[in-house]
Design an enzyme around this catalytic site. Sequence first.
Site, PDB file in Angstrom:
ATOM      1  N   CYS A   1      -6.237  40.506  11.076  1.00 31.54           N
ATOM      2  CA  CYS A   1      -5.096  41.157  10.287  1.00 31.54           C
ATOM      3  C   CYS A   1      -4.503  41.649  11.945  1.00 31.54           C
ATOM      4  O   CYS A   1      -3.415  42.251  11.719  1.00 31.54           O
ATOM      5  CB  CYS A   1      -5.292  42.552   9.330  1.00 31.54           C
ATOM      6  SG  CYS A   1      -7.144  42.608   9.375  1.00 31.54           S
TER       7      CYS A   1
ATOM      8  N   GLU B   1      -4.098  46.972   2.288  1.00 36.70           N
ATOM      9  CA  GLU B   1      -3.821  46.066   3.829  1.00 36.70           C
ATOM     10  C   GLU B   1      -3.925  44.932   3.430  1.00 36.70           C
ATOM     11  O   GLU B   1      -4.478  43.736   3.844  1.00 36.70           O
ATOM     12  CB  GLU B   1      -5.323  46.589   4.803  1.00 36.70           C
ATOM     13  CG  GLU B   1      -5.253  46.033   5.985  1.00 36.70           C
ATOM     14  CD  GLU B   1      -5.948  45.225   6.788  1.00 36.70           C
ATOM     15  OE1 GLU B   1      -7.315  45.782   6.801  1.00 36.70           O
ATOM     16  OE2 GLU B   1      -5.772  44.416   7.239  1.00 36.70           O
TER      17      GLU B   1
HETATM   18  P1  NAP Z   1      -5.338  36.803  -1.722  1.00 37.73           P
HETATM   19  O1  NAP Z   1      -4.903  35.785  -2.114  1.00 37.73           O
HETATM   20  O2  NAP Z   1      -4.516  37.530  -1.643  1.00 37.73           O
HETATM   21  O3  NAP Z   1      -6.549  37.365  -2.347  1.00 37.73           O
HETATM   22  C1  NAP Z   1      -7.398  38.530  -2.233  1.00 37.73           C
HETATM   23  C2  NAP Z   1      -7.846  38.958  -3.123  1.00 37.73           C
HETATM   24  O4  NAP Z   1      -7.432  39.459  -3.813  1.00 37.73           O
HETATM   25  C3  NAP Z   1      -9.222  38.123  -3.419  1.00 37.73           C
HETATM   26  O5  NAP Z   1     -10.028  38.190  -4.226  1.00 37.73           O
HETATM   27  C4  NAP Z   1      -7.776  37.148  -4.881  1.00 37.73           C
HETATM   28  O6  NAP Z   1      -8.755  36.428  -6.035  1.00 37.73           O
HETATM   29  C5  NAP Z   1      -7.615  38.298  -5.029  1.00 37.73           C
HETATM   30  N1  NAP Z   1      -5.834  38.058  -6.372  1.00 37.73           N
HETATM   31  C6  NAP Z   1      -4.832  37.427  -5.316  1.00 37.73           C
HETATM   32  N2  NAP Z   1      -3.998  38.238  -5.903  1.00 37.73           N
HETATM   33  C7  NAP Z   1      -3.899  38.463  -7.142  1.00 37.73           C
HETATM   34  C8  NAP Z   1      -3.657  38.466  -8.183  1.00 37.73           C
HETATM   35  N3  NAP Z   1      -2.646  37.973  -8.147  1.00 37.73           N
HETATM   36  N4  NAP Z   1      -3.653  39.927  -9.006  1.00 37.73           N
HETATM   37  C9  NAP Z   1      -5.469  39.602  -9.115  1.00 37.73           C
HETATM   38  N5  NAP Z   1      -6.493  39.364  -8.188  1.00 37.73           N
HETATM   39  C10 NAP Z   1      -5.552  38.442  -7.329  1.00 37.73           C
HETATM   40  O7  NAP Z   1      -5.905  36.616   0.332  1.00 37.73           O
HETATM   41  P2  NAP Z   1      -6.894  35.700   0.349  1.00 37.73           P
HETATM   42  O8  NAP Z   1      -6.972  34.539  -0.018  1.00 37.73           O
HETATM   43  O9  NAP Z   1      -8.187  36.399   1.700  1.00 37.73           O
HETATM   44  O10 NAP Z   1      -6.173  35.097   1.811  1.00 37.73           O
HETATM   45  C11 NAP Z   1      -4.813  34.695   1.479  1.00 37.73           C
HETATM   46  C12 NAP Z   1      -3.517  34.903   2.182  1.00 37.73           C
HETATM   47  O11 NAP Z   1      -3.843  36.301   2.656  1.00 37.73           O
HETATM   48  C13 NAP Z   1      -3.965  34.408   4.217  1.00 37.73           C
HETATM   49  O12 NAP Z   1      -3.478  33.388   3.736  1.00 37.73           O
HETATM   50  C14 NAP Z   1      -3.072  35.314   4.760  1.00 37.73           C
HETATM   51  O13 NAP Z   1      -1.983  35.634   4.921  1.00 37.73           O
HETATM   52  C15 NAP Z   1      -3.243  36.851   4.116  1.00 37.73           C
HETATM   53  N6  NAP Z   1      -4.889  37.634   4.321  1.00 37.73           N
HETATM   54  C16 NAP Z   1      -3.801  38.588   5.059  1.00 37.73           C
HETATM   55  C17 NAP Z   1      -5.354  40.204   6.180  1.00 37.73           C
HETATM   56  C18 NAP Z   1      -5.086  40.109   6.926  1.00 37.73           C
HETATM   57  O14 NAP Z   1      -5.694  41.357   6.824  1.00 37.73           O
HETATM   58  N7  NAP Z   1      -3.566  40.545   6.993  1.00 37.73           N
HETATM   59  C19 NAP Z   1      -6.436  39.383   5.882  1.00 37.73           C
HETATM   60  C20 NAP Z   1      -6.216  37.930   4.637  1.00 37.73           C
HETATM   61  C21 NAP Z   1      -5.937  37.118   4.171  1.00 37.73           C
HETATM   62  P3  NAP Z   1      -9.031  35.581  -5.282  1.00 37.73           P
HETATM   63  O15 NAP Z   1     -10.490  34.990  -4.950  1.00 37.73           O
HETATM   64  O16 NAP Z   1      -9.875  34.676  -6.907  1.00 37.73           O
HETATM   65  O17 NAP Z   1      -8.619  34.100  -5.065  1.00 37.73           O
END
Ligand code: NAP
Length: 536
Positions: A302, A265
């Site tokens: 989201c 998601e």
């Molecule tokens: P994220 O950076 O995508 O991280 C989510 C999870 O995935 C974390 O456990 C992260 O590890 C891991 N991860 C991220 N990139 C990865 C990769 N390339 N390979 C392996 N694992 C990976 O999301 P976030 O930290 O929750 O938030 C960052 C951004 O996501 C926000 O600024 C927003 O734009 C978006 N977001 C959207 C929603 C939605 O529902 N639409 C919800 C939350 C966030 P780590 O914990 O080690 O970072």
Amino acid sequence: MLPTGKLLIGGQAVDGSNGVIRAINASTGAVVEPGFGGATLADLDRACSLAWSAFDFYRETSPEKRAQFLETIANYILDIGDPLIERCMIETGLPQGRLLGERGRTIGQLRMFADVVRNGDYIGARIDPAQPERKPLPRADLRLRHIGVGPVAVFGASNFPLAFSVAGGDTASALAAGCPVIVKVHSAHPGTSELVGRAVQRAVQDCGLPEGTFSLLFDSGREIGQGLVKDHRIKAAGFTGSRGGGTALMKLAAARPEPIPVYAEMSSINPVLLFPGALKNRAEGVASMFVQSLALGAGQFCTNPGLVLGVDGPDLDRFIAAASVALGETPAQTMLTPGIHKVYKDSIERTVSHPEVKTVARGVEPETPGQARAALFVTTAEAFRNHPDLQEEIFGASSLVVRCPDLTSVLDLIETLEGQLTAALHLDDSDHDEARRFLPALERRVGRILVNGFGTGVEVGHAMVHGGPFPSTADGRSTSVGSLAIERFLRPVSYQDLPEALLPDALKSANPFGLTRRIDGKLQLGIAVARENPGL
Ligand code: NAP
């Protein structure tokens, strides 16, 4: 109960030796003890091996035993009490009331899936009895049931540290489907994750289940999360987060010798459509509800309403003016992590300096470094069409109002949108004929269409869809919220001419679980349905 910083691998609590993850106080930026040792590849291998060994036993547990396990997890999470809420407040900056509500939702989801498992409909049992006398060819005895797909990797969400994290919706639906779960902890709330993880680990032990039914790993880089998705023993993944993270994992999963689904998601701007009748009659009322929804939880949902489409004119001016006043009074709020805060600030600065966008309101100035100000922008339909960057999600309390020349151009813009989780229509009776024209386009683009409300506040129930076409989710055929979420982790298996002694209990002629089954195409109600509907 305090976090210890240990990995949970099956029944063991283990010191991770691959770097250290440190929790950050979201309000002050201070480091919070203890450190959490990152998992090594050997830890990952052990968790996957235990999960694989647990799978065949766990997926054959009776509906009652599995339901009791889910309920035990719920009870043990409640038993943690205040220390869980206190730790979570520190790590996320979310207020106590919100987290108490989220814990209630987490418990409620686990109990709902316990009911789903007891009811047994998800097994989808079907029996086409043999017809040995059929001409010209006899028909074989065919029986079908659904089984869990295998061990599932769950990536917890930063914005739902309880309801979409260690024992959240993805974990609950995978466990309900009969799949062992390995959680890759979100680095934004490691202490909260460990506390909940220990509750699940204890439930596994107390319910007499194989230890590999659940493991929890910290990842000091990307190696463990990516390694999980690549491991041949993992058969599906659940993810909530950024588009970049979700698509990176989707690519890894698709490149495996045996590709697997990643239910990610990701990003959605959730269009709000203002119809003329509603705008004329109550522009100010809709504006007030809109700002409340936009600012909820610092906009870190989201389903946040990031885009508003309306027909240009005095009534839209009234909406913008009222929303600007309300937004201008909105206090700055602490964001979940310094990283998310930085991405929000950078995106707002980019939008403020966008040549085709006007900033019409900003929220109250922040008082602490972790806080963010809400923002409201306005642009034209032409600019929105010509600048696809304006469709990008800004994760936080930010929204863009698009002034459209007429309703047909609103509909044209809908056709240019990427897949979305929700669309909210604000309309009065006089708008029904126009609104009807929009439904086919909306059905193609979104997972949930709602009227005179906003998408924030997602009900956990049986008729909820929290999903949508890409990029709102990786696979628009499913939902991550509600009882239907269990279907993501199930696979049908058919049994032809198996002797009764070899059939799984769900398909035995005596129907020992009392399941609702489709016999020769006709629904035969099971015990649970008969109990719930005495009149049937
Ligand atoms: P994220 O950076 O995508 O991280 C989510 C999870 O995935 C974390 O456990 C992260 O590890 C891991 N991860 C991220 N990139 C990865 C990769 N390339 N390979 C392996 N694992 C990976 O999301 P976030 O930290 O929750 O938030 C960052 C951004 O996501 C926000 O600024 C927003 O734009 C978006 N977001 C959207 C929603 C939605 O529902 N639409 C919800 C939350 C966030 P780590 O914990 O080690 O970072």
